[in-house]
Design an enzyme around this catalytic site. Structure first.
Site, PDB file in Angstrom:
ATOM      1  N   ARG A   1      -5.969  31.547 -18.589  1.00 37.60           N
ATOM      2  CA  ARG A   1      -6.588  32.520 -17.696  1.00 37.60           C
ATOM      3  C   ARG A   1      -5.772  33.812 -17.704  1.00 37.60           C
ATOM      4  NH1 ARG A   1     -10.972  34.745 -15.196  1.00 37.60           N
ATOM      5  NH2 ARG A   1     -10.518  35.374 -13.026  1.00 37.60           N
TER       6      ARG A   1
ATOM      7  N   GLN B   1       5.265  35.293 -11.612  1.00 36.26           N
ATOM      8  CA  GLN B   1       6.092  34.351 -10.871  1.00 36.26           C
ATOM      9  C   GLN B   1       5.330  33.660  -9.748  1.00 36.26           C
ATOM     10  OE1 GLN B   1       9.733  36.025  -9.417  1.00 36.26           O
ATOM     11  NE2 GLN B   1      10.808  35.741 -11.360  1.00 36.26           N
TER      12      GLN B   1
ATOM     13  N   GLU C   1       0.825  -1.207   0.000  1.00 38.59           N
ATOM     14  CA  GLU C   1       0.000   0.000   0.000  1.00 38.59           C
ATOM     15  C   GLU C   1       0.859   1.256   0.000  1.00 38.59           C
ATOM     16  OE1 GLU C   1      -3.055   0.531   2.829  1.00 38.59           O
ATOM     17  OE2 GLU C   1      -4.365  -0.978   1.963  1.00 38.59           O
TER      18      GLU C   1
END
Length: 383
Positions: free
Chosen positions: A271, A282, A245
């Protein structure tokens, strides 16, 4: 060091991504909102071969090695946007199929593995209890000898696939004086066994399509051939499940991280604010750059640890390091993705808020981040 990937591994990755994107993502927002587990999609995954990846071909599996299995589940996490379905299948494969494959008798393998691989059976792994989570030494479930078998009583908590599962690996104390190491035993118990039932179903922050519940054992009788491994030998069973797991489950998280990175890059390019794409700022581009660094580091850790599952005497330390780093990186990547999307990231229709909700559990299940740090510290001689 050879970091090349075989053509077969590349082909498997491509097939799984294509399958998941085409077959598993329809109505995922609705399924998540209504907390629907789809047995139909489970069956589709089984027919494709997802559940049977690590199982031997003799029992209906694909017989791939641990690294190839990790790559396959990475592709699954990338292509499938239903985090609950990915989690349910990974829990089934890694905490049920893997231990039975490694520790089961030939009779147990023939009886259970074909159904676990082809979708007829859903597996569970039951060790956690209401008062015993990170501390298995506090386990209250008891198994006492009864004639030629065992009588088991107790309650397990937070069992993945609990309400829908068909058989469970259940851990119970068989010798209190020896404690968990040497005094606990793993049993395979089938649905329909008198006294064996699922109890309270849990509502969760995320992974809504994954079903989790208690399992109740009320005077459950099982024959001696229900013992998985040896009496008192549950430690090795549990270690197998946790190593698989902590390494291979989190490989699916690597796939999710890659999808979140691509989603963030695409959004940052389209966008615009203040007259330019937000990716030119940045504050955004550096978040995305950090996501890329985290992704590549997570993948290398997962691949290296998966290779050690098949080639090293123990992978416990690698598993702890991988689980800690990848799970916390997943949460960070999901949070950054929401932040990059701004107000839209907070809205369900963009689907990134769901990725964040699903990610939070990764630092808790299969051993919390705190427990992984404890394990690492002990390996360094500090505990």
């Amino acid at each position: 060091m050879d970091f090349s990937i075989s053509e077969e591994q590349k082909a498997l990755r491509d097939r799984i991504i294509k399958f998941a994107q085409q077959e598993l993502n329809e109505d995922v927002v609705t399924r998540d909102r209504e907390q629907i587990f789809s047995r139909e999609l489970w069956q589709k995954c089984a027919e494709f071969g997802i559940q049977g990846l690590p199982a031997d071909k003799t029992y209906g599996g694909s017989g791939v090695d641990a690294l190839t299995c990790a790559m396959g589940l990475e592709a699954f996490g990338y292509g499938c946007r239903d985090g609950g379905l990915v989690f349910s299948i990974c829990a089934h494969i890694l905490a049920c199929i893997a231990p039975i494959s490694k520790h089961g008798t030939e009779e147990q393998k023939q009886r259970y593995l074909p159904g676990l691989c082809d979708g007829r059976l859903i597996g569970m792994h039951a060790i956690t209890e209401p008062g015993a989570g990170s501390d298995p030494f506090s386990m209250q479930t008891r198994a006492e000898r009864d004639g030629n078998g065992w009588r088991i009583n107790g309650t397990k908590a937070f069992v993945s696939n609990g309400p829908i599962g068909d058989l469970a690996i259940v851990f119970a104390m068989t010798d209190l004086q020896k404690g968990f190491h040497g005094g606990a035993t793993a049993f395979i118990i089938e649905k329909g066994t008198p006294g064996f039932s699922h109890g309270k179903r849990f509502e969760k922050l995320g992974l809504h399509t994954a079903q989790v519940s208690e399992l109740v054992l009320d005077n459950v009788y099982v024959p001696k051939n229900a013992v998985l491994g040896t009496v008192g030998g549950s430690t090795s069973i549990f270690a197998t499940a946790m190593d698989w797991e902590r390494i291979v489950l989190v490989a699916s998280h690597v796939g999710t991280m890659e999808r979140l990175l691509e989603t963030s890059v695409a959004y940052a390019r389209k966008r615009s604010q203040f007259g330019q794409a937000i990716g030119k700022f940045q504050a955004i581009s550096h978040k995305i750059a950090d996501m890329k660094v985290q992704l590549e580091a997570a993948r290398l850790l997962a691949y290296c640890a998966a290779w050690r599952l098949d080639h090293a005497r123990t992978a416990a330390l690698d598993a702890a390091i991988t689980k800690l780093f990848v799970s916390e990186s997943l949460v960070g990547s999901a949070l950054d993705t929401v932040q990059i999307h701004g107000g839209y990231g907070f809205m369900a229709e963009y689907e990134v808020e769901r990725a964040l909700r699903d990610a939070v559990g990764s630092t808790i299940y299969s051993g919390t981040s705190e427990m992984q740090r404890n394990i690492i510290a002990r390996w360094l001689g500090l505990g």
